[in-house]
Scaffold this active site. Structure first.
Site, PDB file in Angstrom:
ATOM      1  N   SER A   1       0.838  -1.205   0.000  1.00  0.00           N
ATOM      2  CA  SER A   1       0.000   0.000   0.000  1.00  0.00           C
ATOM      3  C   SER A   1       0.865   1.244   0.000  1.00  0.00           C
ATOM      4  CB  SER A   1      -0.892  -0.014   1.244  1.00  0.00           C
ATOM      5  OG  SER A   1      -0.085   0.037   2.412  1.00  0.00           O
TER       6      SER A   1
ATOM      7  N   ILE B   1       0.269   6.078  12.898  1.00  0.00           N
ATOM      8  CA  ILE B   1       1.462   6.828  12.495  1.00  0.00           C
ATOM      9  C   ILE B   1       1.485   8.186  13.176  1.00  0.00           C
ATOM     10  CG2 ILE B   1       2.637   7.929  10.535  1.00  0.00           C
ATOM     11  CD1 ILE B   1       1.666   5.623   8.779  1.00  0.00           C
TER      12      ILE B   1
ATOM     13  N   VAL C   1      -3.203   9.733   7.195  1.00  0.00           N
ATOM     14  CA  VAL C   1      -4.654   9.524   7.293  1.00  0.00           C
ATOM     15  C   VAL C   1      -5.054   8.168   6.700  1.00  0.00           C
ATOM     16  CG1 VAL C   1      -5.228  11.980   7.336  1.00  0.00           C
ATOM     17  CG2 VAL C   1      -5.028  10.809   5.130  1.00  0.00           C
TER      18      VAL C   1
ATOM     19  N   ALA D   1       2.277  -5.855   9.245  1.00  0.00           N
ATOM     20  CA  ALA D   1       3.256  -6.792   8.705  1.00  0.00           C
ATOM     21  C   ALA D   1       2.985  -8.220   9.181  1.00  0.00           C
ATOM     22  CB  ALA D   1       4.655  -6.353   9.131  1.00  0.00           C
TER      23      ALA D   1
ATOM     24  N   HIS E   1       9.056 -13.250  38.360  1.00  0.00           N
ATOM     25  CA  HIS E   1       8.892 -12.090  39.238  1.00  0.00           C
ATOM     26  C   HIS E   1      10.216 -11.349  39.353  1.00  0.00           C
ATOM     27  CE1 HIS E   1       7.362  -9.657  42.524  1.00  0.00           C
ATOM     28  NE2 HIS E   1       8.492  -9.912  43.179  1.00  0.00           N
TER      29      HIS E   1
HETATM   30  P1  FAD Z   1       4.659  -3.897   1.400  1.00  0.00           P
HETATM   31  O1  FAD Z   1       5.534  -3.980   2.578  1.00  0.00           O
HETATM   32  O2  FAD Z   1       4.076  -2.572   1.040  1.00  0.00           O
HETATM   33  O3  FAD Z   1       5.496  -4.457   0.183  1.00  0.00           O
HETATM   34  C1  FAD Z   1       5.008  -4.438  -1.121  1.00  0.00           C
HETATM   35  C2  FAD Z   1       6.184  -4.507  -2.062  1.00  0.00           C
HETATM   36  O4  FAD Z   1       5.682  -4.715  -3.371  1.00  0.00           O
HETATM   37  C3  FAD Z   1       7.007  -3.223  -2.130  1.00  0.00           C
HETATM   38  O5  FAD Z   1       8.372  -3.533  -1.887  1.00  0.00           O
HETATM   39  C4  FAD Z   1       6.781  -2.685  -3.543  1.00  0.00           C
HETATM   40  O6  FAD Z   1       7.943  -2.093  -4.101  1.00  0.00           O
HETATM   41  C5  FAD Z   1       6.422  -3.948  -4.293  1.00  0.00           C
HETATM   42  N1  FAD Z   1       5.547  -3.755  -5.448  1.00  0.00           N
HETATM   43  C6  FAD Z   1       4.387  -3.041  -5.511  1.00  0.00           C
HETATM   44  N2  FAD Z   1       3.818  -3.162  -6.730  1.00  0.00           N
HETATM   45  C7  FAD Z   1       4.635  -3.969  -7.438  1.00  0.00           C
HETATM   46  C8  FAD Z   1       4.576  -4.491  -8.759  1.00  0.00           C
HETATM   47  N3  FAD Z   1       3.556  -4.220  -9.576  1.00  0.00           N
HETATM   48  N4  FAD Z   1       5.590  -5.283  -9.178  1.00  0.00           N
HETATM   49  C9  FAD Z   1       6.642  -5.577  -8.359  1.00  0.00           C
HETATM   50  N5  FAD Z   1       6.733  -5.137  -7.105  1.00  0.00           N
HETATM   51  C10 FAD Z   1       5.734  -4.344  -6.641  1.00  0.00           C
HETATM   52  N6  FAD Z   1       3.095  -2.821  10.583  1.00  0.00           N
HETATM   53  C11 FAD Z   1       3.348  -3.541  11.697  1.00  0.00           C
HETATM   54  O7  FAD Z   1       2.934  -4.702  11.771  1.00  0.00           O
HETATM   55  N7  FAD Z   1       4.052  -3.014  12.739  1.00  0.00           N
HETATM   56  C12 FAD Z   1       4.531  -1.747  12.706  1.00  0.00           C
HETATM   57  O8  FAD Z   1       5.174  -1.301  13.665  1.00  0.00           O
HETATM   58  C13 FAD Z   1       4.280  -0.961  11.564  1.00  0.00           C
HETATM   59  N8  FAD Z   1       4.735   0.304  11.492  1.00  0.00           N
HETATM   60  C14 FAD Z   1       4.505   1.034  10.344  1.00  0.00           C
HETATM   61  C15 FAD Z   1       4.986   2.333  10.302  1.00  0.00           C
HETATM   62  C16 FAD Z   1       4.771   3.102   9.169  1.00  0.00           C
HETATM   63  C17 FAD Z   1       5.317   4.517   9.128  1.00  0.00           C
HETATM   64  C18 FAD Z   1       4.093   2.545   8.060  1.00  0.00           C
HETATM   65  C19 FAD Z   1       3.896   3.340   6.804  1.00  0.00           C
HETATM   66  C20 FAD Z   1       3.603   1.252   8.093  1.00  0.00           C
HETATM   67  C21 FAD Z   1       3.797   0.487   9.249  1.00  0.00           C
HETATM   68  N9  FAD Z   1       3.310  -0.823   9.360  1.00  0.00           N
HETATM   69  C22 FAD Z   1       3.546  -1.548  10.491  1.00  0.00           C
HETATM   70  C23 FAD Z   1       2.534  -1.442   8.263  1.00  0.00           C
HETATM   71  C24 FAD Z   1       3.417  -2.399   7.434  1.00  0.00           C
HETATM   72  O9  FAD Z   1       4.512  -1.674   6.909  1.00  0.00           O
HETATM   73  C25 FAD Z   1       2.603  -2.998   6.303  1.00  0.00           C
HETATM   74  O10 FAD Z   1       1.415  -3.561   6.805  1.00  0.00           O
HETATM   75  C26 FAD Z   1       3.404  -4.082   5.593  1.00  0.00           C
HETATM   76  O11 FAD Z   1       4.580  -3.545   5.029  1.00  0.00           O
HETATM   77  C27 FAD Z   1       2.565  -4.731   4.489  1.00  0.00           C
HETATM   78  O12 FAD Z   1       3.317  -5.723   3.863  1.00  0.00           O
HETATM   79  P2  FAD Z   1       3.016  -6.141   2.350  1.00  0.00           P
HETATM   80  O13 FAD Z   1       3.945  -7.267   2.074  1.00  0.00           O
HETATM   81  O14 FAD Z   1       1.573  -6.327   2.154  1.00  0.00           O
HETATM   82  O15 FAD Z   1       3.411  -4.866   1.469  1.00  0.00           O
HETATM   83  P1  NAD Z   2      -4.723   5.049  10.661  1.00  0.00           P
HETATM   84  O1  NAD Z   2      -5.880   4.462   9.970  1.00  0.00           O
HETATM   85  O2  NAD Z   2      -4.118   4.334  11.806  1.00  0.00           O
HETATM   86  O3  NAD Z   2      -5.099   6.501  11.197  1.00  0.00           O
HETATM   87  C1  NAD Z   2      -5.555   7.499  10.363  1.00  0.00           C
HETATM   88  C2  NAD Z   2      -6.260   8.533  11.208  1.00  0.00           C
HETATM   89  O4  NAD Z   2      -6.481   9.668  10.399  1.00  0.00           O
HETATM   90  C3  NAD Z   2      -7.611   8.062  11.727  1.00  0.00           C
HETATM   91  O5  NAD Z   2      -7.708   8.304  13.108  1.00  0.00           O
HETATM   92  C4  NAD Z   2      -8.603   8.904  10.916  1.00  0.00           C
HETATM   93  O6  NAD Z   2      -9.785   9.186  11.626  1.00  0.00           O
HETATM   94  C5  NAD Z   2      -7.791  10.159  10.647  1.00  0.00           C
HETATM   95  N1  NAD Z   2      -8.191  10.924   9.470  1.00  0.00           N
HETATM   96  C6  NAD Z   2      -8.648  10.468   8.284  1.00  0.00           C
HETATM   97  N2  NAD Z   2      -8.851  11.496   7.430  1.00  0.00           N
HETATM   98  C7  NAD Z   2      -8.506  12.629   8.092  1.00  0.00           C
HETATM   99  C8  NAD Z   2      -8.483  14.019   7.759  1.00  0.00           C
HETATM  100  N3  NAD Z   2      -8.851  14.433   6.558  1.00  0.00           N
HETATM  101  N4  NAD Z   2      -8.071  14.898   8.692  1.00  0.00           N
HETATM  102  C9  NAD Z   2      -7.683  14.473   9.930  1.00  0.00           C
HETATM  103  N5  NAD Z   2      -7.693  13.166  10.301  1.00  0.00           N
HETATM  104  C10 NAD Z   2      -8.080  12.263   9.398  1.00  0.00           C
HETATM  105  O7  NAD Z   2      -3.640   5.329   9.497  1.00  0.00           O
HETATM  106  P2  NAD Z   2      -2.117   5.742   9.555  1.00  0.00           P
HETATM  107  O8  NAD Z   2      -1.755   6.291  10.868  1.00  0.00           O
HETATM  108  O9  NAD Z   2      -1.877   6.531   8.323  1.00  0.00           O
HETATM  109  O10 NAD Z   2      -1.398   4.350   9.382  1.00  0.00           O
HETATM  110  C11 NAD Z   2      -1.684   3.533   8.242  1.00  0.00           C
HETATM  111  C12 NAD Z   2      -1.654   2.086   8.619  1.00  0.00           C
HETATM  112  O11 NAD Z   2      -0.308   1.656   8.778  1.00  0.00           O
HETATM  113  C13 NAD Z   2      -2.314   1.771   9.953  1.00  0.00           C
HETATM  114  O12 NAD Z   2      -3.700   1.631   9.821  1.00  0.00           O
HETATM  115  C14 NAD Z   2      -1.655   0.501  10.348  1.00  0.00           C
HETATM  116  O13 NAD Z   2      -2.311  -0.559   9.720  1.00  0.00           O
HETATM  117  C15 NAD Z   2      -0.267   0.656   9.774  1.00  0.00           C
HETATM  118  N6  NAD Z   2       0.674   1.070  10.844  1.00  0.00           N
HETATM  119  C16 NAD Z   2       0.863   0.219  11.894  1.00  0.00           C
HETATM  120  C17 NAD Z   2       1.711   0.559  12.913  1.00  0.00           C
HETATM  121  C18 NAD Z   2       1.911  -0.400  14.044  1.00  0.00           C
HETATM  122  O14 NAD Z   2       1.548  -1.557  13.906  1.00  0.00           O
HETATM  123  N7  NAD Z   2       2.466   0.020  15.157  1.00  0.00           N
HETATM  124  C19 NAD Z   2       2.370   1.778  12.889  1.00  0.00           C
HETATM  125  C20 NAD Z   2       2.147   2.636  11.829  1.00  0.00           C
HETATM  126  C21 NAD Z   2       1.296   2.259  10.794  1.00  0.00           C
END
Ligand code: FAD
Ligand code: NAD
EC number: 1.8.1.4
Length: 466
Positions: free
Chosen positions: A155, A194, A275, A324, A448
């Protein structure tokens, strides 16, 4: 004949090298499949969003910010011993080295498993075929005919029309994690995962942070009670919170927000927009492959993650929390389903963790959700104040809550606000998956003094049911 004209036969194709894709490739290879993985960014990008711009760099920033805030050293990530000491350039260098090391670890695992990695962007051109384009000119580098395929393309951040990303002032999470300088005034749009993780980290590094959330409270998807100890820390850090507020534009160092009681201006040298995320399904050629094309929305797989007899989809492109560990769990199911096993993705609980301060973790049902489903659920709460270990950590704001189904005599949910909640929740997930009773948990000897003892104590306090 030119490169790419030849059609190569592939046994099992994986598209995307994130946690979903590379785990699927490794698991399929372990099942005896000959696997080709196509990753747009090539071997260096293995690990996907999680490793390069998500889980890992955000946790590195959170860790270093907490060290800097407490005046502790974490030299390799740029935290010095002086209070507030943070070297952003050093952080970026340390972060890049850490990511490169982990990505090469993934590449090594794939190589050891015999998985071939192809660099390029895969697009479905028929029900059993992809073309792969690479480089700035988008040259065709391969055409692959597959027996089975697993789509794991992940995504990307949602962009708000009123706040387009410009990479300088209005940033997505990747842009925020690439900052070498801590902004003086930072506005975070979105009070979700985030927004809170990065907002707290930058506040600890000295930024004046405001969080703007459209809904009535921060973390609207998580149980409300979990928020209280966090609000205390946010106040301590001076983080301003605007709820029921929509960000409608940024100009002259101010973010303009609309609230029920009128407009507000929030100081912001930088704006992080967080968002939510959008699945990478557009441009994948789903329609050309005869598959349902959800027009940018999530795909709808069967329980075994298949969207067609020979194609499965996993991770952020299918429903469920975009996490993830959810992607990796689905990866195993998809690899097995396409290798002839009868399997289903049917977890009793997927842990949700916010790496805030204190950390929040939640798994299974809340008592309210269980009651809505007709279960007369009991909730038992143990405050951190009751824990000797919490006292030694001077961390007494928070709690561990168990949700119990008395009829089934089973633990069906756990919700935690505490230091290391991200680690503590694993025990609860196991209990929920195994349908453990409160007695099972109470009679399990916990070390503990630890925070984990609170689980046993909560279980012990659960009223007897039979
Ligand atoms: P991705 O990790 O998005 O991997 C998809 C891959 O596909 C990418 O490398 C991309 O280059 C490749 N790709 C896309 N389209 C194509 C194509 N057509 N051909 C070839 N390659 C392609 N999740 C947690 O569980 N814990 C966390 O602490 C956490 N923290 C996060 C913090 C942030 C700031 C963000 C943004 C996300 C976080 N997430 C966390 C969410 C987590 O990163 C995603 O849920 C996870 O990476 C999804 O894995 P995926 O394999 O579905 O896709
Ligand atoms: P999120 O869905 O967690 O939060 C988005 C927030 O933005 C919501 O509270 C929503 O109500 C608000 N929002 C939506 N539109 C808005 C607007 N126009 N103005 C103000 N607020 C608005 O999404 P995120 O924080 O972008 O993270 C994306 C995803 O990445 C998460 O849903 C999660 O699945 C993954 N992620 C996971 C972790 C973790 O596991 N610790 C950390 C970071 C991201």
């Amino acid at each position: 004949m030119v490169v790419g004209e030849l059609i190569e036969e592939v046994d099992l194709l994986v598209v995307g090298g994130g946690p979903g894709g590379y785990t699927a490739a490794l698991h399929a290879a372990a099942l005896g499949r000959r696997v080709t993985l196509v990753e747009e960014g090539g071997p260096a990008a293995l690990g996907g969003a999680c490793l390069h711009v998500g889980c890992i760099p955000s946790k590195a920033l959170i860790e270093v910010a907490s060290h800097a805030w407490r005046g502790h050293e974490l030299a390799e990530l740029g935290a010095a011993k002086t209070a507030g000491g943070f070297d952003g350039d050093r952080f970026q260098v340390g972060k890049a080295a850490l990511i490169a090391r982990l990505a090469s670890g993934v590449a090594g695992q794939l190589a050891n498993a015999g998985v071939r990695v192809v660099e390029g962007r895969a697009t479905l051109t028929a029900a059993d075929r992809v073309s792969v384009h690479s480089g700035a000119d988008g040259a065709l580098v391969a055409q692959l005919r597959f027996r089975d395929a697993i789509l794991a393309t992940g995504s990307r951040p949602i962009e708000l029309p009123a706040l387009p990303y410009d990479g300088v002032t209005v940033l997505d999470s990747a842009g925020a994690l690439a900052l070498a300088d801590v902004p003086e005034a930072l506005a975070v749009v979105g009070g979700g995962y985030i927004g809170l993780e990065l907002g707290i980290a930058f506040a600890k590094l000295g930024a004046r942070v405001s969080i703007v959330e459209a809904r009535e409270r921060l973390l609207p998807e998580l149980p409300k009670a979990l928020l209280r100890p966090l609000l205390k820390r946010l106040a301590e850090l001076g983080v301003a919170i605007h709820v029921n507020a929509l960000a409608v534009g940024h100009a002259d160092g101010r973010l303009r927000c609309e609230q029920a009681d009128g407009a507000a201006l929030v100081d912001a040298d930088k704006v992080i927009v967080a968002v939510g995320r959008r699945p990478n399904v557009d441009g994948l050629g789903l329609g050309d492959a005869g598959l349902a094309d959800p027009a940018g929305a999530l795909l709808a797989p069967a329980p075994d993650r298949r969207i067609a007899e020979h194609v499965a989809a996993i991770g952020d492109i299918v429903p469920g929390p975009a996490l993830a560990h959810k992607a990796t769990a689905e990866a195993r199911v998809a690899a097995e389903a396409l290798s002839g096993r009868r399997v289903a993705f049917d977890p009793a609980a997927i842990p949700l963790v916010v790496f805030s301060d204190p950390e929040i973790a939640s798994a299974g049902q809340t008592a309210a959700q269980a009651r809505d489903a007709g279960v007369d659920a009991i909730e038992v709460v143990m405050p951190l104040a009751a824990s000797g270990r919490a006292a030694t950590m001077a961390a007494t704001h928070g709690f561990v809550q168990l949700v119990v189904d008395p009829q089934a005599d089973a633990i069906i949910g756990a919700h935690i606000v505490a230091p290391h909640a991200s680690e503590l929740i694993a025990e609860a997930v196991l209990a929920i998956e195994l349908r453990a009773s409160p007695e099972d948990l109470a009679l399990t000897i916990h070390p503990h003094p630890t925070l984990s003892e609170l689980f046993a104590e909560a279980a012990e306090r659960t009223p007897a049911t039979s």
